[in-house]
Scaffold this motif. Sequence first.
Motif, PDB file in Angstrom:
ATOM      1  N   TRP A  64      -2.755 -10.903  -8.157  1.00 32.81           N
ATOM      2  CA  TRP A  64      -2.693  -9.897  -9.201  1.00 32.81           C
ATOM      3  C   TRP A  64      -3.738  -9.058  -8.783  1.00 32.81           C
ATOM      4  CZ3 TRP A  64       1.934  -9.526 -10.695  1.00 32.81           C
ATOM      5  CH2 TRP A  64       2.724 -10.613 -10.741  1.00 32.81           C
ATOM      6  N   CYS A  67      -2.527  -6.605  -6.147  1.00 36.73           N
ATOM      7  CA  CYS A  67      -1.953  -5.571  -6.784  1.00 36.73           C
ATOM      8  C   CYS A  67      -2.664  -4.518  -7.663  1.00 36.73           C
ATOM      9  CB  CYS A  67      -1.006  -5.965  -8.012  1.00 36.73           C
ATOM     10  SG  CYS A  67       0.334  -7.133  -7.138  1.00 36.73           S
ATOM     11  N   MET A  71      -2.941  -0.591  -6.894  1.00 34.19           N
ATOM     12  CA  MET A  71      -2.873   0.536  -8.092  1.00 34.19           C
ATOM     13  C   MET A  71      -4.043   1.470  -7.909  1.00 34.19           C
ATOM     14  SD  MET A  71      -0.636   1.557 -10.306  1.00 34.19           S
ATOM     15  CE  MET A  71      -0.735   2.420 -11.516  1.00 34.19           C
ATOM     16  N   GLY A  89       9.145  -0.910 -13.908  1.00 31.35           N
ATOM     17  CA  GLY A  89       8.894  -2.114 -13.387  1.00 31.35           C
ATOM     18  C   GLY A  89       9.073  -2.174 -11.651  1.00 31.35           C
ATOM     19  N   ILE A  90       9.007  -3.442 -10.940  1.00 27.04           N
ATOM     20  CA  ILE A  90       9.003  -3.707  -9.719  1.00 27.04           C
ATOM     21  C   ILE A  90      10.096  -4.460  -9.348  1.00 27.04           C
ATOM     22  CG2 ILE A  90       7.641  -5.082  -8.025  1.00 27.04           C
ATOM     23  CD1 ILE A  90       5.998  -2.421  -8.937  1.00 27.04           C
ATOM     24  N   ASP A  91      10.699  -4.088  -8.217  1.00 23.13           N
ATOM     25  CA  ASP A  91      11.979  -5.020  -7.859  1.00 23.13           C
ATOM     26  C   ASP A  91      11.731  -5.964  -7.038  1.00 23.13           C
ATOM     27  OD1 ASP A  91      13.424  -2.907  -9.186  1.00 23.13           O
ATOM     28  OD2 ASP A  91      13.680  -1.824  -7.296  1.00 23.13           O
ATOM     29  N   GLU A  92      10.605  -6.138  -5.965  1.00 21.61           N
ATOM     30  CA  GLU A  92      10.312  -7.068  -5.228  1.00 21.61           C
ATOM     31  C   GLU A  92       8.780  -6.851  -5.019  1.00 21.61           C
ATOM     32  OE1 GLU A  92      12.877  -8.308  -1.708  1.00 21.61           O
ATOM     33  OE2 GLU A  92      10.885  -7.712  -0.795  1.00 21.61           O
ATOM     34  N   LEU A  93       8.049  -8.208  -4.802  1.00 22.63           N
ATOM     35  CA  LEU A  93       6.707  -7.940  -4.587  1.00 22.63           C
ATOM     36  C   LEU A  93       6.438  -9.155  -3.532  1.00 22.63           C
ATOM     37  CD1 LEU A  93       3.629  -7.341  -5.151  1.00 22.63           C
ATOM     38  CD2 LEU A  93       4.061  -8.553  -7.346  1.00 22.63           C
ATOM     39  N   ARG A  94       5.940  -8.983  -2.465  1.00 20.55           N
ATOM     40  CA  ARG A  94       5.673 -10.365  -1.527  1.00 20.55           C
ATOM     41  C   ARG A  94       3.935 -10.396  -1.359  1.00 20.55           C
ATOM     42  NH1 ARG A  94       9.272 -11.899  -3.535  1.00 20.55           N
ATOM     43  NH2 ARG A  94      11.431 -12.294  -2.772  1.00 20.55           N
ATOM     44  N   TRP A  95       3.470 -11.298  -1.217  1.00 23.08           N
ATOM     45  CA  TRP A  95       2.211 -11.418  -0.790  1.00 23.08           C
ATOM     46  C   TRP A  95       2.157 -12.332   0.547  1.00 23.08           C
ATOM     47  CZ3 TRP A  95       2.558 -13.216  -6.663  1.00 23.08           C
ATOM     48  CH2 TRP A  95       2.082 -12.291  -7.174  1.00 23.08           C
ATOM     49  N   MET A 143       5.596  -4.109  -1.784  1.00 25.41           N
ATOM     50  CA  MET A 143       6.128  -4.105  -2.996  1.00 25.41           C
ATOM     51  C   MET A 143       7.020  -2.858  -3.154  1.00 25.41           C
ATOM     52  SD  MET A 143       3.150  -3.904  -6.068  1.00 25.41           S
ATOM     53  CE  MET A 143       2.683  -2.255  -5.523  1.00 25.41           C
ATOM     54  N   TRP A 146       9.476   1.087  -9.184  1.00 23.76           N
ATOM     55  CA  TRP A 146       9.627   2.472  -9.738  1.00 23.76           C
ATOM     56  C   TRP A 146       8.833   3.221 -10.470  1.00 23.76           C
ATOM     57  CZ3 TRP A 146      14.707   4.501  -9.235  1.00 23.76           C
ATOM     58  CH2 TRP A 146      15.694   3.622  -8.657  1.00 23.76           C
TER      59      TRP A 146
END
Lengths: 155, 155
Positions: A64, A67, A71, A89-95, A143, A146
């Motif tokens: 986080w 992220c 930002m 929101g976010i559709d997909e987030l990969r660490w 990430m 939208w």
Amino acid sequence: MSAGRRFRFYWEDFPVGHRMAFGAYAVTREATLAFAREFDPQPFHVDEAAARDSLFGGLCASGWHTCAMAMRMMCDEYLLDSASLGSPGIDELRWLQPVFPGDTLSMQMEVLQARPMASRPAVGLVQTRWEMRNQHGQPVMTMQGWGMFRRRPAA
Amino acid sequence: MSAGRRFRFYWEDFPVGHRMAFGAYAVTREATLAFAREFDPQPFHVDEAAARDSLFGGLCASGWHTCAMAMRMMCDEYLLDSASLGSPGIDELRWLQPVFPGDTLSMQMEVLQARPMASRPAVGLVQTRWEMRNQHGQPVMTMQGWGMFRRRPAA
């Protein structure tokens, strides 16, 4: 909404295929620990010895926090001089890889979709894919999500 | 990895359908501003007058701050006493309503999928859906994502 201020970036400035590369965020040990102690005090984020013994191999930033650093780079590059109205929101987030103190992070973005908002004709939606890399060129996070922007007012 | 410590929660403790409800996180104006000034200084997160004039109707927390507060509640409820190995990512994240200073946030979670990790037999994956609500019972954020946990060692 205030119509007074003019911005550099409105919805029209993020067409499909638009790309930007930006940022050079220096990750410090102090900031890594401060964020983790407040929000994500798992051992691999707050305890050097436990972190060395973890899958990550060393003290690393909370996902986080990563992220949040992304930002900040977006804000400095375009959002603060844009007619941004926030994000649904976010559709997909990969660490993908751990982020370590001492890393310098940068961002690449590409606009995937752009369309006016059906319910609010003065607002447009932009779907973007972001990739964050470290100083070795390794992708550490991706990430897709939208943003809402006001449309450019008539001249 | 250290095998010494025993935890309350291993992969086996998150079966499909498992639900938990937890948390009472008080959102303060100071913390809202501090996070936003560091990571997301858009006007509606740092400037009361601009925020009143925005779609949100008042100063509200960065969505990433909201995620971080959710993480803290998860840590306090189960992650810090679990064999957590981190997360590969989030499949969907929706910011549904603004989070305001003065709000008290709580979480509900439900396990959607659980499976051993093919490449690491001692590790299991858990897919969870989280919902965050405010003190009025309004959903303010939903997330769906993955966690990795060590499997329970043989007794």
